[in-house]
Write a protein that holds these residues in place. Structure first.
Motif, PDB file in Angstrom:
ATOM      1  N   LEU A 400     -68.121 -78.507  38.464  1.00 51.89           N
ATOM      2  CA  LEU A 400     -68.048 -77.139  37.936  1.00 51.89           C
ATOM      3  C   LEU A 400     -66.768 -76.950  37.126  1.00 51.89           C
ATOM      4  CD1 LEU A 400     -69.124 -74.318  37.664  1.00 51.89           C
ATOM      5  CD2 LEU A 400     -68.223 -73.781  39.948  1.00 51.89           C
ATOM      6  N   VAL A 401     -65.673 -77.566  37.561  1.00 50.06           N
ATOM      7  CA  VAL A 401     -64.418 -77.505  36.799  1.00 50.06           C
ATOM      8  C   VAL A 401     -64.625 -78.130  35.419  1.00 50.06           C
ATOM      9  CG1 VAL A 401     -62.025 -78.286  36.691  1.00 50.06           C
ATOM     10  CG2 VAL A 401     -62.976 -77.502  38.862  1.00 50.06           C
ATOM     11  N   LYS A 402     -65.348 -79.236  35.373  1.00 53.27           N
ATOM     12  CA  LYS A 402     -65.645 -79.881  34.088  1.00 53.27           C
ATOM     13  C   LYS A 402     -66.496 -78.961  33.210  1.00 53.27           C
ATOM     14  CE  LYS A 402     -65.491 -84.618  35.904  1.00 53.27           C
ATOM     15  NZ  LYS A 402     -66.282 -85.850  36.172  1.00 53.27           N
ATOM     16  N   PHE A 403     -67.424 -78.246  33.842  1.00 52.40           N
ATOM     17  CA  PHE A 403     -68.255 -77.307  33.085  1.00 52.40           C
ATOM     18  C   PHE A 403     -67.392 -76.187  32.504  1.00 52.40           C
ATOM     19  CE2 PHE A 403     -70.710 -73.292  33.103  1.00 52.40           C
ATOM     20  CZ  PHE A 403     -71.628 -73.606  32.105  1.00 52.40           C
ATOM     21  N   GLY A 404     -66.428 -75.687  33.289  1.00 52.87           N
ATOM     22  CA  GLY A 404     -65.523 -74.653  32.785  1.00 52.87           C
ATOM     23  C   GLY A 404     -64.745 -75.135  31.571  1.00 52.87           C
ATOM     24  N   ALA A 405     -64.288 -76.392  31.622  1.00 55.33           N
ATOM     25  CA  ALA A 405     -63.569 -76.966  30.478  1.00 55.33           C
ATOM     26  C   ALA A 405     -64.491 -77.074  29.267  1.00 55.33           C
ATOM     27  CB  ALA A 405     -63.017 -78.341  30.844  1.00 55.33           C
TER      28      ALA A 405
END
Length: 515
Positions: A400-405
């Motif tokens: 999810l952190v990667k998706f935010g980026a």
């Protein structure tokens, strides 16, 4: 800010302030003197008055923002009562060099609790309790329930700031910013954004812009340029009654009443060129009176979130552990013992909060193509990207952190597209139009004596033919390029929204929660 709306609204706001004030409560101006004096932008928030407003109660803002502080107009702790945020902005890009905040809370966590929650390091700077959080964020506790923070700071910078903030002289912000802040104390304005522009714009640049503006053609060019040379700042105020009432105001050193005939188109042109257009601005009422040029009307929740996205500081980190906050907020019988949360439950809660915050900005991005051009709303996407970058990722699912980026990178890609096409069109307009020059001679009424012969004198003439067809072709090319850019940007955002639904589905299946 001079927001002279309905007198009933002002009385309601003042009443709500008096209801929550205590004998030792600090005014907003006093709070602002804890901030670095070299700030050129401030945001003031009377959270208690907003929560207690008719609209705040109807929509249950207190609980709503406590559950998802990251997706509220400003990322503040749920227990915030009053807050003043500040920054030093690069006026050209409106990006902050640093950001700071000071606030009073209804609870009183220790710096140790804040450090424990965010894996910070406790410090003592000049006998003031402080904690360092990731990304060079310094959080300071100036007193009971009184907290402040500074971003992008090293220890030396933090030490200087704390020394100035605790100095008996209390160096104020600029006169323009402090005057703007004071409206929260005197007029009951619940939210204020102000940017000090005194001396920020070059005189020759102002003259050039005034000379090129078609909107300003009916006005005296020299007088208008002089007026804008004395621009002091711009502010945006919000009063909450049973609806959101907003006012955008440009403040000048001189009399701005001459701008009355062009007030609305001028304001729309200014905010559009800055990439800060809101849909509702077209329905607002414009006025040029005294030393101010203003636009006023009903504000949407989306507009509120966009306006106050200018600063992306995440002050919601100033909170203790949940049990402590809950116990101090609700001083009742000791809570029943509950088993500690599992790592999976902690990750699910953190991921849900993070996804809701990111999804709110994605939802807002769907409506940006309603602006006259994408460049008129590009600043909001840039601000959304910065706020996503500043969201806390502690315990959040790594994917999810990667998706935010990916979301913030996508927003910046669209912004680059918008400004890229603008630069290309500007370059295309630089060459002069195709011109064919012809030279000849025409007879005059004068004669000259050439050795006894009187001859008529001729004068040279020049004839220039403009290629109108070439102009039309260039204009069409510009229109085609702009349309292609808009289509590509909309396609990019549509792809982002499609991917969001895939991520939502995967997270729901993984954590057994509705994302």
């Amino acid at each position: 800010m001079s927001l002279l709306c309905r007198s009933v609204a002002l009385l309601a706001c003042v009443s709500s302030l008096l209801a929550v004030a205590t004998s030792d409560a600090q005014t907003f101006v006093q709070l602002s003197r804890r901030l670095p004096a070299d700030a050129n932008a401030v945001i003031v928030v009377n959270a208690t008055a907003m929560y207690d407003s008719p609209l705040g109660k109807k929509e249950n803002w207190r609980e709503k923002f406590a559950d998802a502080a990251e997706s509220s107009p400003l990322m503040l702790p749920p227990s915030t009562e009053r807050a003043v945020l500040a920054a030093e902005l690069d006026i050209a890009s409106l990006r902050p060099e640093w950001e700071s905040a000071v606030m009073t809370l209804s609870v009183d966590p220790t710096v140790q609790q804040i450090a424990e929650r965010h894996h910070g390091m406790v410090d003592n700077i000049g006998n003031i309790a402080a904690v360092w959080l990731p990304a060079d964020v310094c959080v300071v506790k100036f007193g009971p329930k009184l907290f402040s923070m500074l971003t992008n700071a090293n220890r030396q910078e933090a030490t200087r700031w704390i020394k100035e903030a605790t100095d008996a002289k209390e160096d104020p912000l600029s006169a323009y910013l402090e005057h703007s802040v004071s409206y929260a104390d005197t007029a009951g304005t619940q939210m204020i954004l102000a940017v000090d522009l005194a001396g920020a714009l070059r005189t020759d640049a102002i003259r050039g812009q005034v000379a090129e503006s078609k909107i300003l053609d009916p006005l005296d060019e020299a007088a208008t340029a002089k007026l804008f040379d004395g621009l002091q700042g711009v502010k945006f105020g919000v009063i909450v009654t049973d609806k959101l009432n907003g006012k955008l105001q440009f403040d000048f050193e001189g009399d701005a009443s001459a701008l009355a005939p062009v007030a609305k188109p001028l304001i729309l042109a200014i905010v559009g060129s800055a990439g800060a257009m809101l849909d509702e601005f077209s329905d607002w009422k414009a006025e040029a009176k005294g030393t101010s040029l203003s636009l006023e009307g009903e504000l949407t929740p989306t507009g509120l979130r966009r306006i106050f996205s200018l600063l992306s500081i995440d002050a919601s980190v100033i909170r203790g552990s949940d049990p402590v906050v809950a116990a101090q907020t609700l001083p009742v019988a000791p809570p029943k013992k509950t088993p500690p949360q599992t790592p999976e439950e902690i990750a699910a809660k953190a991921s849900l909060r993070y996804f809701k915050a990111v999804d709110k900005y994605i939802e807002d991005s769907k409506n940006l193509n309603r602006a006259g051009s994408l460049t008129q709303a590009a600043m909001w996407l840039e601000n959304f990207a910065r706020r996503i970058d500043n969201l806390s990722t502690r315990n959040v699912d790594p994917d999810l952190v990667k998706f935010g980026a990916y979301v913030s990178q996508t927003f910046r890609y669209v912004v680059d597209q918008a400004y890229g096409i603008e630069d290309k069109l500007a370059q295309a307009d630089q060459p002069e139009q195709a011109v064919t020059y012809q030279m000849g001679y025409v007879p005059t009424f004068r004669t000259v004596n050439w050795g006894g012969y009187f001859m008529r004198q001729y004068a040279p003439y020049y004839n220039a033919t403009y290629n109108a067809q070439a102009d039309r072709e260039q204009a069409q090319k510009n229109a085609d390029a702009t349309y292609a850019m808009m289509q590509e940007a909309q396609k990019t955002l549509a792809e982002l929204q499609k991917n969001t639904e895939t991520v939502r589905k995967n997270l729901t299946e993984k954590f057994k929660l509705t994302f």
